[in-house]
Design a protein around this motif. Structure first.
Motif, PDB file in Angstrom:
ATOM      1  N   GLN A 232       0.850  -1.189   0.000  1.00  0.00           N
ATOM      2  CA  GLN A 232       0.000   0.000   0.000  1.00  0.00           C
ATOM      3  C   GLN A 232       0.883   1.235   0.000  1.00  0.00           C
ATOM      4  O   GLN A 232       1.929   1.263   0.660  1.00  0.00           O
ATOM      5  N   ARG A 233       0.434   2.264  -0.720  1.00  0.00           N
ATOM      6  CA  ARG A 233       1.227   3.492  -0.798  1.00  0.00           C
ATOM      7  C   ARG A 233       0.323   4.711  -0.680  1.00  0.00           C
ATOM      8  O   ARG A 233      -0.792   4.742  -1.235  1.00  0.00           O
ATOM      9  N   LYS A 234       0.808   5.711   0.023  1.00  0.00           N
ATOM     10  CA  LYS A 234       0.105   6.984   0.128  1.00  0.00           C
ATOM     11  C   LYS A 234       0.432   7.814  -1.113  1.00  0.00           C
ATOM     12  O   LYS A 234       1.602   8.092  -1.395  1.00  0.00           O
ATOM     13  N   ILE A 235      -0.589   8.227  -1.874  1.00  0.00           N
ATOM     14  CA  ILE A 235      -0.352   9.003  -3.092  1.00  0.00           C
ATOM     15  C   ILE A 235      -0.609  10.490  -2.885  1.00  0.00           C
ATOM     16  O   ILE A 235      -0.094  11.319  -3.634  1.00  0.00           O
ATOM     17  N   THR A 236      -1.438  10.825  -1.891  1.00  0.00           N
ATOM     18  CA  THR A 236      -1.629  12.208  -1.455  1.00  0.00           C
ATOM     19  C   THR A 236      -1.833  12.153   0.060  1.00  0.00           C
ATOM     20  O   THR A 236      -1.977  11.072   0.622  1.00  0.00           O
TER      21      THR A 236
END
Length: 528
Positions: A232-236
């Motif tokens: 999982q990655r934070k994009i904003t």
């Protein structure tokens, strides 16, 4: 004379000062310079009084009863019988983090002590021991695992641990976060033995794992194991996206499993849990390889950045099962089904408990069982464990599972597959802190249809209304009052078991069962 008195006074003063200094030194030595935090203790206590109109008909099921209402657990509703009982649970947690390893290694152990007041004494077994005199051996091991921390971002867990289908470390986030992110414990929400490695930082979450479900005979290839991967990655600052892959290899042919029900694609556990049973396999040996590919997203998952929150997922399971026939392996069934979920919430007040949410779920179904050698429905961990997938974050009490349970976990829809018929459902919840952080009220509604109508029945599973009132006595201590009623639909007019098993149980030969209802008062305390 005056000179002598002056000298004596001086000696007494000096002695008094010396005694005070000695007292200060004594107290300084007796008090520890810092708190010893090598061993920590936490516990969760819950006790609740319950009344309802459903219960298991089998007189031997006096301990834990789980699975689908009207399933093989023999739970039925009644027009003229009402249950009244009190049940209790204590879950103690012990965490040992020795200073010798400078905080880079710790041991966790958690247990369960569950019983219904007045159930049994002087015996042994789980979920019993609340009768007069007590004296019951009822300690159940929940987790015993190591966490190794080579650096601030990496963690390795080893042993009997939480196996949850979210990207987060279940030991380091609140339960509510896991109920609303990833796959929301609907596929995997249980405990299993294995090893996982994860990397968590401010931007991303990475997890890989291996779990051994059943070992059986150690000299034979008759095991069930699962491989897991999440990223999982934070994009904003508001949005996160992630994906996962799970792969299960089943060579056990039902060996092992839950009590007399066994486990696996063609086991009786499916009738117990409300999953699809591959009846056409009969008792023939089989081997199955199943993969789950999925993705998920979240917006403002902690509900503090602004007033809108959104989460969702899509998951597709695929694979094949082969069956032994006349000395060869032949195709038993191709597997391909999917589910999707989306939840939207709006915070209308000053606390995170002031919100309105709508939650939708869809799961594909199969309309001809295995006549075409294909199963197009959903498969979850409930095929191998009881329960292994728990969809308890919808806010319903009867339609879908809820978490306020100790010994009796019997929702109408206990698995996303809905016995293989598929599912289309939604729930709406309105919550308000009447007194901020002290007194809370909730109202809820839920409805579900089956995507495939069973023989002799329709597609409407039913609708539920529910309400609760909670009062916080102090930090993590509350007393709550809950109630729910469900109107069953024409889905339960079917009494045909040719597809998988009876829809409405064995007590009803025609028409619908009595509508279920429940009410309970709960006391909770998280001790730390």
């Amino acid at each position: 004379m005056k000179k002598i008195l002056w000298i004596l006074s001086l000696i007494l003063c000096l002695g008094k000062l010396h005694a005070q200094d000695e007292g200060k030194d004594i107290f300084k030595d007796d008090l520890p310079k810092e708190e010893n935090k090598e061993l920590q203790f936490f516990a969760f206590f819950i006790s609740q009084g319950v009344t309802s109109n459903f219960y298991p008909e089998n007189v031997f099921m006096k301990g834990q009863v789980i699975g689908r209402l009207f399933g093989d657990n023999t739970t039925q509703t009644s027009k003229n019988k009402t249950t009244r009982y009190v049940e209790q649970r204590l879950i103690p947690f012990f965490i040992y983090q020795p200073k010798l390893f400078d905080g880079k290694a710790l041991l966790r152990a958690s247990f369960e002590i569950d019983f219904t007041w007045g159930d049994a004494s002087y015996g042994a077994g789980g979920n019993l021991g609340g009768a007069i005199s007590g004296d019951f051996v009822n300690l159940q091991t929940q987790n015993v695992e190591l966490e190794l921390i080579p650096n601030k971002y990496w963690k390795v867990n080893l042993g009997l641990m939480r196996m949850f289908d979210t990207p987060y470390n279940p030991y380091r986030v609140y339960v509510d976060k896991m109920l609303q992110t990833g796959y929301r414990l609907s596929y995997w929400g249980t405990d299993a033995v294995g090893i996982t490695a994860r990397r968590d930082d401010d931007i991303s979450n990475l997890k890989v794992g291996f779990y051994q479900f059943y070992e059986n005979n150690i000299e034979e290839l008759d095991d069930v194991f699962l491989l897991e991967g999440h990223y999982q990655r934070k994009i904003t600052p508001l949005w996160k996206i992630g994906g996962s892959i799970y792969h299960l290899q089943d060579r056990a042919n039902g060996e092992g499993g839950v009590s007399i029900y066994a486990q696996g694609l063609n086991s009786k556990l499916n009738g117990y849990n409300g999953t699809f049973r591959f009846k056409d396999f009969g008792t023939s040996p089989y081997k199955a390889d199943i993969t789950w590919l999925g993705g998920y997203f979240s917006r403002n998952e902690d509900f503090i950045m602004d007033r809108w929150q959104m989460t969702g997922f899509f998951n597709y399971n695929l694979g094949q099962a082969k069956v032994a026939s006349e000395g060869a392996w032949v195709k038993g069934a191709d597997i391909g089904g999917f589910s999707a979920n989306a939840r939207l919430a709006y915070r209308h007040g000053q606390t995170i408990n002031d919100y309105i949410s709508i939650d939708g779920i869809y799961a594909s179904g199969d309309d001809n069982a295995l006549e075409d050698k294909k199963y197009s429905g959903v498969i979850t961990g409930n095929t191998w464990g009881a329960p292994a997938g728990i969809f308890v974050g919808t806010g319903t009490y009867l339609l879908f599972p809820h978490a306020n349970v100790v010994n009796r976990f019997t929702p109408v829809v206990a698995d996303l597959s809905n016995m293989g018929y598929g599912l289309t459902g939604f729930s709406i919840k309105a919550s308000k802190d009447i007194v901020p952080h002290r007194l809370n009220a909730k109202l809820g509604f839920g409805h579900a249809n089956s995507n495939v109508a069973p023989a002799g029945g329709g597609k409407v599973i039913g609708s539920e209304v529910n309400a609760s009132l909670s009062y916080n006595l102090g930090p993590f201590m509350s007393v709550e009052l809950h109630g729910a009623y469900m109107k069953l639909g024409n889905f339960y007019e079917s009494n045909d078991d040719s597809y998988s098993f009876d829809v409405n149980g064995t007590a009803v030969t025609e028409g619908r069962p009595t509508d279920p209802w429940t009410a309970f008062i709960v006391y909770k305390w998280l001790l730390f």
